[in-house]
Design a protein around this motif. Sequence first.
Motif, PDB file in Angstrom:
ATOM      1  N   GLU A  10      -9.363 -27.287  -9.970  1.00 41.44           N
ATOM      2  CA  GLU A  10      -9.190 -27.779 -11.329  1.00 41.44           C
ATOM      3  C   GLU A  10      -9.978 -26.931 -12.303  1.00 41.44           C
ATOM      4  OE1 GLU A  10      -9.189 -32.292 -11.746  1.00 41.44           O
ATOM      5  OE2 GLU A  10     -10.006 -31.996  -9.741  1.00 41.44           O
ATOM      6  N   VAL A  11      -9.457 -26.864 -13.531  1.00 45.44           N
ATOM      7  CA  VAL A  11     -10.232 -26.200 -14.569  1.00 45.44           C
ATOM      8  C   VAL A  11     -11.223 -27.221 -15.107  1.00 45.44           C
ATOM      9  CG1 VAL A  11     -10.168 -25.183 -16.862  1.00 45.44           C
ATOM     10  CG2 VAL A  11      -8.425 -24.588 -15.179  1.00 45.44           C
ATOM     11  N   TYR A  59       0.138 -25.961  -1.346  1.00 47.92           N
ATOM     12  CA  TYR A  59       0.461 -25.187  -0.157  1.00 47.92           C
ATOM     13  C   TYR A  59       0.575 -26.182   0.984  1.00 47.92           C
ATOM     14  CZ  TYR A  59       0.473 -21.702   3.457  1.00 47.92           C
ATOM     15  OH  TYR A  59       0.836 -20.935   4.536  1.00 47.92           O
ATOM     16  N   GLY A  60       1.807 -26.470   1.396  1.00 53.46           N
ATOM     17  CA  GLY A  60       2.023 -27.559   2.346  1.00 53.46           C
ATOM     18  C   GLY A  60       1.561 -28.859   1.690  1.00 53.46           C
ATOM     19  N   ASP A  61       0.637 -29.565   2.344  1.00 53.34           N
ATOM     20  CA  ASP A  61       0.135 -30.816   1.781  1.00 53.34           C
ATOM     21  C   ASP A  61      -1.113 -30.591   0.933  1.00 53.34           C
ATOM     22  OD1 ASP A  61       2.067 -32.195   3.119  1.00 53.34           O
ATOM     23  OD2 ASP A  61       0.828 -32.475   4.926  1.00 53.34           O
ATOM     24  N   HIS A  62      -1.558 -29.343   0.949  1.00 50.35           N
ATOM     25  CA  HIS A  62      -2.838 -29.070   0.318  1.00 50.35           C
ATOM     26  C   HIS A  62      -2.627 -28.640  -1.135  1.00 50.35           C
ATOM     27  CE1 HIS A  62      -6.863 -27.699  -0.221  1.00 50.35           C
ATOM     28  NE2 HIS A  62      -6.492 -26.459  -0.419  1.00 50.35           N
ATOM     29  N   ALA A  63      -3.275 -29.374  -2.049  1.00 50.12           N
ATOM     30  CA  ALA A  63      -3.153 -29.026  -3.468  1.00 50.12           C
ATOM     31  C   ALA A  63      -4.154 -27.924  -3.794  1.00 50.12           C
ATOM     32  CB  ALA A  63      -3.410 -30.245  -4.322  1.00 50.12           C
ATOM     33  N   VAL A  64      -3.645 -26.742  -4.148  1.00 53.52           N
ATOM     34  CA  VAL A  64      -4.538 -25.613  -4.433  1.00 53.52           C
ATOM     35  C   VAL A  64      -4.909 -25.596  -5.910  1.00 53.52           C
ATOM     36  CG1 VAL A  64      -4.886 -23.155  -4.095  1.00 53.52           C
ATOM     37  CG2 VAL A  64      -3.251 -24.360  -2.675  1.00 53.52           C
ATOM     38  N   LEU A  65      -3.950 -25.921  -6.759  1.00 51.19           N
ATOM     39  CA  LEU A  65      -4.228 -26.025  -8.194  1.00 51.19           C
ATOM     40  C   LEU A  65      -3.746 -27.388  -8.667  1.00 51.19           C
ATOM     41  CD1 LEU A  65      -3.138 -22.566  -9.664  1.00 51.19           C
ATOM     42  CD2 LEU A  65      -5.416 -23.309  -9.005  1.00 51.19           C
ATOM     43  N   LYS A  66      -4.605 -28.040  -9.464  1.00 47.71           N
ATOM     44  CA  LYS A  66      -4.248 -29.378  -9.927  1.00 47.71           C
ATOM     45  C   LYS A  66      -4.274 -29.416 -11.440  1.00 47.71           C
ATOM     46  CE  LYS A  66      -7.131 -30.586  -6.319  1.00 47.71           C
ATOM     47  NZ  LYS A  66      -8.374 -31.220  -5.909  1.00 47.71           N
ATOM     48  N   ASP A  67      -3.123 -29.619 -12.011  1.00 51.24           N
ATOM     49  CA  ASP A  67      -2.971 -29.795 -13.452  1.00 51.24           C
ATOM     50  C   ASP A  67      -3.807 -28.799 -14.260  1.00 51.24           C
ATOM     51  OD1 ASP A  67      -1.961 -30.908 -15.733  1.00 51.24           O
ATOM     52  OD2 ASP A  67      -3.572 -32.399 -15.895  1.00 51.24           O
ATOM     53  N   VAL A  68      -3.477 -27.534 -14.095  1.00 56.76           N
ATOM     54  CA  VAL A  68      -4.230 -26.496 -14.796  1.00 56.76           C
ATOM     55  C   VAL A  68      -3.602 -26.239 -16.164  1.00 56.76           C
ATOM     56  CG1 VAL A  68      -4.823 -24.048 -14.772  1.00 56.76           C
ATOM     57  CG2 VAL A  68      -5.057 -25.413 -12.693  1.00 56.76           C
ATOM     58  N   ASN A  69      -4.422 -26.274 -17.197  1.00 58.75           N
ATOM     59  CA  ASN A  69      -3.979 -25.935 -18.546  1.00 58.75           C
ATOM     60  C   ASN A  69      -4.938 -24.909 -19.118  1.00 58.75           C
ATOM     61  OD1 ASN A  69      -1.769 -28.038 -19.274  1.00 58.75           O
ATOM     62  ND2 ASN A  69      -3.406 -29.200 -18.257  1.00 58.75           N
ATOM     63  N   VAL A  70      -4.426 -23.711 -19.395  1.00 57.56           N
ATOM     64  CA  VAL A  70      -5.291 -22.664 -19.916  1.00 57.56           C
ATOM     65  C   VAL A  70      -4.530 -21.866 -20.961  1.00 57.56           C
ATOM     66  CG1 VAL A  70      -6.683 -20.623 -19.364  1.00 57.56           C
ATOM     67  CG2 VAL A  70      -6.404 -22.400 -17.645  1.00 57.56           C
ATOM     68  N   ASP A  71      -5.212 -21.460 -22.034  1.00 56.83           N
ATOM     69  CA  ASP A  71      -4.648 -20.481 -22.964  1.00 56.83           C
ATOM     70  C   ASP A  71      -5.437 -19.200 -22.828  1.00 56.83           C
ATOM     71  OD1 ASP A  71      -2.576 -21.920 -24.368  1.00 56.83           O
ATOM     72  OD2 ASP A  71      -4.213 -23.213 -25.057  1.00 56.83           O
ATOM     73  N   PHE A  72      -4.725 -18.116 -22.553  1.00 55.01           N
ATOM     74  CA  PHE A  72      -5.406 -16.829 -22.431  1.00 55.01           C
ATOM     75  C   PHE A  72      -5.263 -16.082 -23.750  1.00 55.01           C
ATOM     76  CE2 PHE A  72      -4.176 -17.884 -18.075  1.00 55.01           C
ATOM     77  CZ  PHE A  72      -5.392 -17.747 -17.425  1.00 55.01           C
ATOM     78  N   PRO A  73      -6.369 -15.848 -24.459  1.00 57.40           N
ATOM     79  CA  PRO A  73      -6.260 -15.170 -25.755  1.00 57.40           C
ATOM     80  C   PRO A  73      -5.864 -13.707 -25.589  1.00 57.40           C
ATOM     81  CG  PRO A  73      -8.550 -15.559 -25.193  1.00 57.40           C
ATOM     82  CD  PRO A  73      -7.744 -16.195 -24.114  1.00 57.40           C
ATOM     83  N   ASP A  74      -5.075 -13.223 -26.510  1.00 58.91           N
ATOM     84  CA  ASP A  74      -4.664 -11.826 -26.496  1.00 58.91           C
ATOM     85  C   ASP A  74      -5.822 -10.934 -26.954  1.00 58.91           C
ATOM     86  OD1 ASP A  74      -2.990  -9.658 -26.230  1.00 58.91           O
ATOM     87  OD2 ASP A  74      -2.423  -9.727 -28.340  1.00 58.91           O
ATOM     88  N   ARG A  75      -5.799  -9.702 -26.448  1.00 59.50           N
ATOM     89  CA  ARG A  75      -6.817  -8.701 -26.791  1.00 59.50           C
ATOM     90  C   ARG A  75      -8.239  -9.205 -26.614  1.00 59.50           C
ATOM     91  NH1 ARG A  75      -3.398  -5.297 -31.110  1.00 59.50           N
ATOM     92  NH2 ARG A  75      -1.471  -6.008 -30.179  1.00 59.50           N
ATOM     93  N   ARG A  76      -8.372 -10.006 -25.595  1.00 58.70           N
ATOM     94  CA  ARG A  76      -9.691 -10.487 -25.202  1.00 58.70           C
ATOM     95  C   ARG A  76      -9.757 -10.388 -23.693  1.00 58.70           C
ATOM     96  NH1 ARG A  76     -10.187 -10.206 -29.705  1.00 58.70           N
ATOM     97  NH2 ARG A  76     -10.861 -11.692 -31.286  1.00 58.70           N
ATOM     98  N   LEU A  77     -10.966 -10.369 -23.194  1.00 59.39           N
ATOM     99  CA  LEU A  77     -11.101 -10.398 -21.742  1.00 59.39           C
ATOM    100  C   LEU A  77     -11.490 -11.815 -21.321  1.00 59.39           C
ATOM    101  CD1 LEU A  77     -12.465  -7.698 -19.448  1.00 59.39           C
ATOM    102  CD2 LEU A  77     -13.074 -10.077 -19.007  1.00 59.39           C
ATOM    103  N   THR A  78     -10.638 -12.380 -20.482  1.00 62.38           N
ATOM    104  CA  THR A  78     -10.914 -13.710 -19.965  1.00 62.38           C
ATOM    105  C   THR A  78     -11.394 -13.576 -18.526  1.00 62.38           C
ATOM    106  OG1 THR A  78      -9.124 -14.615 -21.297  1.00 62.38           O
ATOM    107  CG2 THR A  78      -9.939 -15.981 -19.485  1.00 62.38           C
TER     108      THR A  78
END
Lengths: 254, 330
Positions: A226-227, A17-36
């Motif tokens: 970051e995650v 957002y502008g110069d501000h990094a809000v998310l940095k290199d996020v890698n996530v797998d969201f499993p189906d039929r599960r609550l994350t």
Amino acid sequence: MHTPRTTLSVRGLHVNYGDHAVLKDVNVDFPDRRLTAIIGPSGCGKTTLLRTLNRLIDNTEGTRITGEVLLDGQDIYARGADVTGLRRKMGLLSQRPTPLPMSIFDNVAFGMRIHGERPKQQIAERVEYFLRHASLWEEVKERLHQPAGGLSIGQQQRLCLARGLAVGPEVILGDEPTSALDPISTRHIEDKFTELKERYAIIIVTHVLRQARRLADHVVFMYLGEVVEQGPAEQLFNDPQHELTRAYISGSIS
Amino acid sequence: MGNRIFLSDPTACTAEVVAGARLLAVADRVGPDRAWRRAAMDNLMRVVVAMFAWCMPLLLLAIAIGLAVKAMPLISTTPLMDLLTSSEWRPLKGEFGFLAFIVGTVEVTLIAVLLAVPFGVLSGIYLSEHSNTATKRLAVPVLDMLGAIPSVIFGIWGVVLIVPLVRNGIAPFFGVASTGYTVLTGGLVLSVMVFPLITQVVHEVVRTVPNGLRDAGLALGATNWETTRKVVVRKALPGIWAACILGFSRAFGETIAVLMVVGNVVQIPWNPLQAGYPIPALIANNYGEMMSIPMYDSALMFAALLLLAIVLAFNLYARRVLKRMEIRAN
């Protein structure tokens, strides 16, 4: 029901957002039929991550997004991607319930109508079906045509759930969906989630650790954009691998 | 009870702490009768505020009564229905029919509002929903400035630009010979004056719609336009209506700019390409002149009263509609 399994994964996602990094290199797998559950201190980018999943972030001026969000293998940020079609697949429950300025009935019918389907009779049937599905029917069946703003906050949130389910999503996103609710309404929604995860992938952002413990199958812990750690809830809560995760879960950072 | 500051380490006593302690000491001395004073102040202010608030409706009442008293000579000699339904205007013979002026006023106002509302409402929605920050930064001050331009300048602009446009362009297009000084010209000039006002208010009103509602619409798979139309505008509808009322009220009363371009001929303008004579123009043009004619003064006062009545009636009606809309929007 045999719907194809939804897969939702995030690959190398950066959001600035502008110069501000809000998310940095996020890698996530969201499993189906599960609550994350996405957990982490406030300002860590939980909500931003959620808003990238249905591209609601597009409407925030000055954001730059790189990386991929893959839904059923398709990058939703690819050129020419069908944004409204995507959003239809992603139901959203926000922090405060947002009943549309119309009647209870029209709120649930809204999505069906804009997607231009179904004759009147069928809409009425489906409205009832989804209101029942959200455990709201008995409370509102006498006043379907009154403004939705007259419902209690807890009822409004269940109405929003019914409205979201009515467009036939594959994934349900919740941005602290119980933070404005009283304990009983919170129970209602949480019970619904437990029931719904049999059929949908549910992703909620929460800052209430106890809620994450109660509901989550899978947990993503974020810190400063970051995650830090992700994995099955049991493992993450009982045997966190990372120092920060341990500190957050034990309450020494918040 | 006294407020005291205890310092564990007297050497840490900074200037601020000393100043703070002094303040507290003063508060201490005031102590005993302070509660009484605060209560007295509270009551006094309630009365003062109420008095100022009541000035407004009293002022309105005073104006209406003043006009009615001055109009009385005319009303007592000519039946009200005749005044309102006759278009005979012969002051020297004592005939005062206001129909031409009423029609002129309503016609100019309607043309202005019919033109300004779609432009104003759509521009306001565009500014709030679709424009980027740079556009807003440019447009908002420009609108403010447009609103601040004295109406006589709009009048001049009308004479220089719109009058010839009507004379040489619009009237010949419809096969009508015209001087260019017409009801339509008045309506056009007026619409340009009302448009920024409506845009501004609509922009402000639409902006107040919570973002959560936009997200909700979009998240259901609605397009930006569907969300704007079916959710945002619906929510903002009472405010948008209020903006139109404001525009209407402004248009009803605007005098100078209209007077300069509308022709000021006492006749019922059967079509907008004829000259007309709205009530504000009648009053502004004639008050202070020809006062030797009996009843003339009284007739102009009646005209003012009439204008006031039209605007008030319209506003009251509009408010009722607003109430109903507010109920529906929530």
